[in-house]
Design an enzyme around this catalytic site. Structure first.
Site, short mmCIF file in Angstrom:
data_model
loop_
_atom_site.label_atom_id
_atom_site.label_comp_id
_atom_site.label_asym_id
_atom_site.label_seq_id
_atom_site.Cartn_x
_atom_site.Cartn_y
_atom_site.Cartn_z
N LYS A 282 0.83 -1.21 0.00
CA LYS A 282 0.00 0.00 0.00
C LYS A 282 0.87 1.26 0.00
CE LYS A 282 -3.92 -2.25 2.37
NZ LYS A 282 -4.91 -2.12 3.47
N TYR B 240 -12.20 -1.74 -3.97
CA TYR B 240 -12.76 -2.02 -2.64
C TYR B 240 -14.29 -1.96 -2.62
CZ TYR B 240 -8.33 -2.21 0.00
OH TYR B 240 -7.12 -2.58 0.52
N ASN C 35 -1.93 -0.11 6.96
CA ASN C 35 -1.40 -1.39 7.45
C ASN C 35 -0.53 -2.10 6.41
OD1 ASN C 35 -3.45 -2.15 5.76
ND2 ASN C 35 -4.68 -3.19 7.32
N HIS D 12 -2.01 -5.47 1.40
CA HIS D 12 -3.31 -6.09 1.11
C HIS D 12 -3.08 -7.51 0.63
CE1 HIS D 12 -7.29 -6.84 -0.63
NE2 HIS D 12 -6.61 -7.40 -1.62
N GLU E 36 -9.58 -9.77 -8.02
CA GLU E 36 -8.53 -8.78 -7.74
C GLU E 36 -7.36 -8.89 -8.73
OE1 GLU E 36 -9.45 -8.12 -2.99
OE2 GLU E 36 -7.61 -9.16 -3.56
N1 UDP Z 1 -9.85 -0.79 7.29
C1 UDP Z 1 -10.01 0.37 8.02
N2 UDP Z 1 -10.79 0.32 9.16
C2 UDP Z 1 -11.39 -0.81 9.59
C3 UDP Z 1 -11.23 -1.99 8.83
C4 UDP Z 1 -10.46 -1.95 7.69
O1 UDP Z 1 -9.48 1.42 7.67
O2 UDP Z 1 -12.07 -0.81 10.63
C5 UDP Z 1 -9.03 -0.75 6.07
C6 UDP Z 1 -7.66 -1.44 6.22
O3 UDP Z 1 -6.71 -0.75 5.42
C7 UDP Z 1 -7.95 -2.82 5.66
C8 UDP Z 1 -8.90 -2.49 4.50
O4 UDP Z 1 -9.70 -1.43 5.03
O5 UDP Z 1 -6.76 -3.47 5.26
C9 UDP Z 1 -9.79 -3.61 4.03
O6 UDP Z 1 -10.48 -4.14 5.15
P1 UDP Z 1 -10.62 -5.71 5.34
O7 UDP Z 1 -11.62 -5.93 6.44
O8 UDP Z 1 -10.89 -6.36 4.04
O9 UDP Z 1 -9.17 -6.12 5.92
P2 UDP Z 1 -7.97 -6.94 5.24
O10 UDP Z 1 -8.58 -7.99 4.35
O11 UDP Z 1 -7.12 -5.95 4.48
O12 UDP Z 1 -7.22 -7.54 6.41
MG MG Z 2 -9.98 -7.81 2.85
#
Ligand code: UDP
Ligand code: MG
Length: 138
Positions: free
Chosen positions: A9, A49, A112, A115, A126
């Site tokens: 990211k 997303y 974080n 992805h 994706e």
């Molecule tokens: N995210 C966020 N707040 C939240 C949950 C997710 O900003 O409460 C962001 C974070 O960057 C995350 C992305 O949205 O990686 C996609 O969320 P997902 O639940 O799919 O998490 P991931 O699959 O990336 O672990």
């Molecule tokens: Mg996810």
């Protein structure tokens, strides 16, 4: 053999963590089948997303994901979807296991570093979002 989409990211790229992330993937036996750097615009981030469009974090997340360059990779290997998710760690870095990418480098639940696709169906969507079949080295 399975494939998954990995993204370094904008925070990972700006903090010079491209090499660190790729080193961890390769050391775990994961093969990089395709890779490129690009910058998404807001609409492209919203499309990527789309599954999260009704979430409260959607607008901030898509601003962040379109804020700077990202590295997108297709990873290949046995069980690679789960392997990559294990290396990444939990979405919330405070809950991520010791030694995971997010635990070691994330600064925020949003910022974080990486992805990774979460299922075969997601991976197919994706990968197709970023790559066509001529972009695979082998
Ligand atoms: N995210 C966020 N707040 C939240 C949950 C997710 O900003 O409460 C962001 C974070 O960057 C995350 C992305 O949205 O990686 C996609 O969320 P997902 O639940 O799919 O998490 P991931 O699959 O990336 O672990
Ligand atoms: Mg996810």
């Amino acid at each position: 053999m399975e494939q998954t989409l990995s993204i370094i990211k904008p925070d990972g790229v700006s903090r010079c963590l491209i090499g660190e992330v790729i080193k961890r993937l390769e050391q775990d036996g994961i093969r990089i089948a395709a890779m490129k750097m690009l910058k998404m615009n807001k609409a492209q981030a919203q499309g990527f997303y789309a599954v999260h469009r009704d979430k409260p974090f959607f607008d901030s997340l898509t601003d962040f994901m379109s804020s700077g360059p990202i590295v997108v990779m297709v990873l290949e290997g046995d069980n690679v979807i789960e392997k990559n998710r294990t290396l990444m760690g939990a979405t919330n870095y405070e809950e991520a296991a010791e030694g995971t990418i997010r635990r070691d480098f994330a600064t925020d639940i949003e910022k974080n570093i990486v992805h990774g696709s979460d299922s075969r169906q997601t991976a197919e969507f994706e990968i197709g979002y970023f790559f066509n079949r001529f972009e695979f080295a082998v």
